[in-house]
Write a protein that holds these residues in place. Structure first.
Motif, PDB file in Angstrom:
ATOM      1  N   VAL A 358       0.838  -1.205   0.000  1.00 51.17           N
ATOM      2  CA  VAL A 358       0.000   0.000   0.000  1.00 51.17           C
ATOM      3  C   VAL A 358       0.869   1.249   0.000  1.00 51.17           C
ATOM      4  N   GLY A 359       1.879   1.279   0.871  1.00 52.82           N
ATOM      5  CA  GLY A 359       2.742   2.460   0.965  1.00 52.82           C
ATOM      6  C   GLY A 359       3.515   2.722  -0.310  1.00 52.82           C
ATOM      7  N   LEU A 360       4.110   1.656  -0.882  1.00 54.39           N
ATOM      8  CA  LEU A 360       4.944   1.832  -2.070  1.00 54.39           C
ATOM      9  C   LEU A 360       4.113   2.244  -3.280  1.00 54.39           C
ATOM     10  N   LEU A 361       2.987   1.582  -3.520  1.00 54.96           N
ATOM     11  CA  LEU A 361       2.179   1.904  -4.705  1.00 54.96           C
ATOM     12  C   LEU A 361       1.570   3.303  -4.595  1.00 54.96           C
ATOM     13  N   GLN A 362       1.117   3.688  -3.395  1.00 55.61           N
ATOM     14  CA  GLN A 362       0.550   5.023  -3.227  1.00 55.61           C
ATOM     15  C   GLN A 362       1.624   6.092  -3.448  1.00 55.61           C
ATOM     16  N   PHE A 363       2.816   5.832  -2.929  1.00 52.74           N
ATOM     17  CA  PHE A 363       3.912   6.794  -3.110  1.00 52.74           C
ATOM     18  C   PHE A 363       4.318   6.863  -4.583  1.00 52.74           C
TER      19      PHE A 363
END
Length: 819
Positions: A358-363
């Protein structure tokens, strides 16, 4: 805003940068990768994603996008700001190549009008870019195609180089004369040739004979077995060459200074154009990376939402692909009603991977990068992304893992709002469970009150209860196979997960009395609740599988129904067409019958037959016409008609195939052939299955049979003459002669590749009537030189060939005289 400072390394975005840098063509693009940063501006993110999406289409659909010369010459341009400085030849050549690339890219993106362009975002990027066609032309007046200063760059340079060539020719003749005399006296080996040392032509001699030849010893070989002597007869001439070379260098600097004075005022605009080239390199790298990940530009909404289907962690996807393993995709939804997801489940079950995904794709998406998920996904935008993950123990600041965790929580509570997404791993862990769980619950309550979004992993039961009882917070579980005792790495939202602590302890062989004792300590209520959670997860998985099977069967039925409907429509259309044809045929028959009977009546009338007889004939005519009008086109007739049409079509195809075979003779050993699209004719010397061996004179090559075309003997005889005659009368040939370059450079090519280039080159040279051409093949092992010369022996239009003068390249260049 992102938090903490090492956010990128925690979620793996630093490795994404490395992947992008590796796909750039130049330092220009690499700088843009390093400058890429997080944005919360919907318009900027959309533009960045759209540019990348358009470039993906260019890579997949276009063949002509220019990517030849992404060269960074900004350093050289900044070094000429002071009057009297100049740009050197290599930098000038790089400038010319890169300016041409910028010009070609702008022309590519603007080949359609703005309202018709398939790449509107890239079109806008190229909108105000300045190109420099006149500057490129000025550089072309100075440099040749190899980046060397032309002889005619100035009259003085031309004079100097003519003098150098004249004196060098005299030196060469003198040296060869001296060398032949020395060879005849046995002072020098027979295969020795003049060579260069310190810019002077010298003769290699054995040390024992160095006093036999009058001259200056300039150097000796590393082994000491050879000395290099400049004969006295050519010393003065070599000195003149040195002086002329100094004059030549000064004249070149003079030419470059004059050009730099023209270039200097344009430097700011040129540097701006290089910003465009850097952006193109950067966007291209993003597009290649997206293709590699099967990533897309997602549906983006200017609000806070996560509705992702089949999302994949990019780095995990790349790693698994190398090992030929499948990655388990993630389905996750965070919206206004359920903003904070509390994920529980066993250790090593995928909770942390889910959070990092979630963190990587959103960033990534907020840095303008396409991401790997399904097309029906929806991606929102957050102003802040805060993460608390991993061991943050700090010796320097005397902070334990838990203290560091609480420091992060203090920052989160003060700064989070309804446009923030929180990513917290092992929430409340690192200290005594009861107080740790209580503090975590208190923090979770405040996060919820502030309207924050988040993905939070935990083992604490009180947090699972809180999620069940409070709006805005929802439980999730990482699924686990109880029978195989292994994680499934699948997220299920709606119910909490079990830690499967008892089952895992039992699987690894912990004594049963220890397990029983532990169960008694925590109490039956806790054990039963964990069991109920496992049952819920099992039942949910069962019904989810059932629902998936039903969906697949429904989809298959829909596809079959659609296929049957298409077939019925096609059959009905064909039936109507046959009925139409049948009616048209009937009308033609009626028309013919009418004409025939009317003719009979006219004949009767003209022969003055009885009126009664005439009336009878007309009555028979009307009856015949009525019988035709009433005739029905039955299904049996239609079926017969269809069969006839099919048979007719089948016979037509057979006939076409026979004609095609007749037109194209079967290629056999001994036949003359040429590769389709080429002019050189060879003879088939062997055939193995679908591959033929062909001799082009002394050169042998192989090719697929279907890539060859048969050439008759007459065609083979007339081929060469027709080329020459065609060149004399054809406008195309005249234009070709004007544009023909007398040099070809095949250095670095493979043997077959170089040979094909030379074949085309010699063909064209003969066609346009060149008398002399040069082939630059380099020295190397000499294999490339030998292949080319073997071919030249077979060409009837070649008068002779020899090495270039040693001063201008020697054995690295072959000079060909043509008839």
């Amino acid at each position: 805003m992102i938090y903490p400072e090492n956010f990128e390394s925690k979620i793996g975005f630093d490795k994404i940068r490395q992947q992008l840098v590796a796909k750039c063509l130049s330092p220009l693009g690499e700088e843009k990768v390093e400058e890429m940063n997080f944005s919360a501006n919907y318009t900027d993110i959309t533009a960045a994603l759209s540019q990348t999406e358009e470039f993906i289409r260019i890579i997949q659909e276009e063949d002509s996008f220019p990517t030849n010369y992404f060269i960074d010459v900004r350093y050289s341009l900044r070094n000429i700001r002071v009057e009297g400085t100049w740009i050197d030849e290599s930098a000038l050549f790089n400038l010319r190549c890169s300016l041409q690339t910028i010009r070609d890219i702008v022309a590519f993106l603007k080949k359609e009008e703005e309202e018709n362009t398939p790449y509107p975002f890239l079109f806008a990027l190229a909108g105000e870019v300045v190109v420099f066609p006149q500057l490129i032309s000025k550089i072309d007046n100075i440099l040749d195609k190899f980046g060397r200063i032309k002889d005619n760059a100035s009259p003085e340079l031309g004079r100097i180089r003519k003098d150098i060539a004249r004196i060098s020719g005299g030196i060469s003749k003198s040296l060869n004369s001296i060398l032949r005399a020395a060879q005849s006296e046995g002072l020098v080996e027979k295969d020795v040739a003049p060579t260069m040392r310190d810019g002077r032509l010298v003769i290699p001699v054995a040390p024992a004979f160095k006093r036999k030849i009058k001259g200056i010893v300039h150097d000796e070989s590393a082994t000491g077995k050879t000395v290099f002597i400049e004969p006295a007869e050519v010393v003065e001439a070599n000195n003149q060459i040195r002086e002329l070379e100094g004059d030549e260098r000064r004249e070149i600097v003079k030419i470059l200074i004059a050009f730099t004075d023209i270039l200097r005022p344009l430097v700011p605009d040129i540097l701006q154009s290089y910003e465009f080239l850097a952006m193109i390199d950067f966007i291209r790298a993003k597009a290649i990376f997206a293709i590699d990940l099967n990533a897309i530009k997602p549906t983006l909404e200017d609000k806070q939402i996560i509705r992702w289907y089949r999302a994949k962690h990019p780095l995990l996807f790349i790693s698994h692909r190398k090992q030929n393993k499948e990655i388990v995709p993630l389905d996750i939804e965070l919206e206004e009603e359920n903003r904070l997801l509390i994920i529980s489940g066993p250790n090593a079950g995928g909770k942390s991977v889910c959070l990092k995904t979630v963190g990587l794709l959103q960033f990534m998406v907020q840095c303008g990068l396409p991401i790997p998920l399904a097309e029906n996904s929806i991606v929102g935008i957050f102003d802040n992304i805060f993460i608390d993950i991993g061991d943050e123990q700090s010796i320097e600041n005397d902070l334990s893992t838990y203290s560091s965790h609480l420091t992060n929580m203090k920052y989160f509570v003060r700064n989070c709002d309804n446009k923030t997404i929180l990513l917290i791993d092992e929430f409340g862990g690192g200290t005594e469970p009861q107080i740790g769980g209580a503090i975590a619950e208190s923090l979770l309550k405040r996060f919820n009150q502030r309207g924050a979004f988040g993905v939070i992993t935990t083992h604490y039961q009180n947090l699972k209860h809180f999620a069940n009882e409070n709006k805005g917070v929802i439980n999730g579980a990482m699924l686990y196979d109880r029978h195989l005792m292994q994680p499934l790495f699948t997220l299920a939202i709606g119910n909490p997960g079990s830690s499967f602590a008892i089952e895992i302890a039992r699987k690894i062989g912990l004594p049963e009395d220890v397990i029983a004792d532990a169960s008694e300590i925590v109490g039956s209520d806790y054990i039963n609740m964990d069991k109920y959670l496992q049952d819920i997860v099992r039942d949910k998985r069962y019904w989810e599988t059932k629902r998936q099977n039903i969906r697949q069967k429904e989809k298959k039925m829909e596809e079959l129904t659609s296929s049957y409907e298409s077939d019925l429509l096609a059959i009905d259309k064909q039936r109507k067409e046959i009925v139409r044809q049948a009616k048209a045929e009937a009308e033609r028959i009626v028309a013919e019958a009418n004409a025939k009977i009317e003719n009979t009546i006219r004949t009767i009338r003209e022969s003055q037959a009885e009126k009664e007889k005439t009336k009878q004939v007309r009555q028979q005519l009307n009856e015949f016409r009525s019988s035709l009008d009433k005739e029905e086109v039955t299904d049996d007739k239609i079926a017969r008609k269809i069969e006839k049409l099919k048979e007719k079509e089948k016979n037509k195809k057979k006939k076409e195939k026979r004609e095609e075979v007749h037109k194209q003779p079967t290629i056999a050993i001994g036949d003359n052939v040429r590769i389709k699209g080429q002019t050189s004719i060879g003879q088939v010397i062997d055939i193995q299955k679908e591959t033929a061996s062909i001799a082009f004179g002394m050169i042998k090559s192989t090719a697929k049979l279907d890539s060859l075309e048969y050439v008759s003997k007459n065609q083979a005889k007339q081929n060469f003459k027709s080329k020459v005659v065609g060149a004399a009368v054809s406008d195309d040939m005249r234009e070709k002669k004007l544009n023909f370059k007398q040099d070809i450079d095949v250095r670095g090519m493979r043997g077959d590749e170089a040979l094909q280039a030379v074949m085309y080159f010699i063909d064209d040279a003969i066609l346009v009537g060149m008398s002399r051409v040069r082939i630059l093949h380099g020295t190397g092992t000499g294999a490339l030189r030998q292949i080319i010369r073997d071919y030249l022996r077979t060409v009837s239009g070649v008068k002779n060939y020899q090495d270039e003068h040693v001063q201008f390249g020697g054995t690295g260049i072959t000079v060909i005289d043509l008839e």
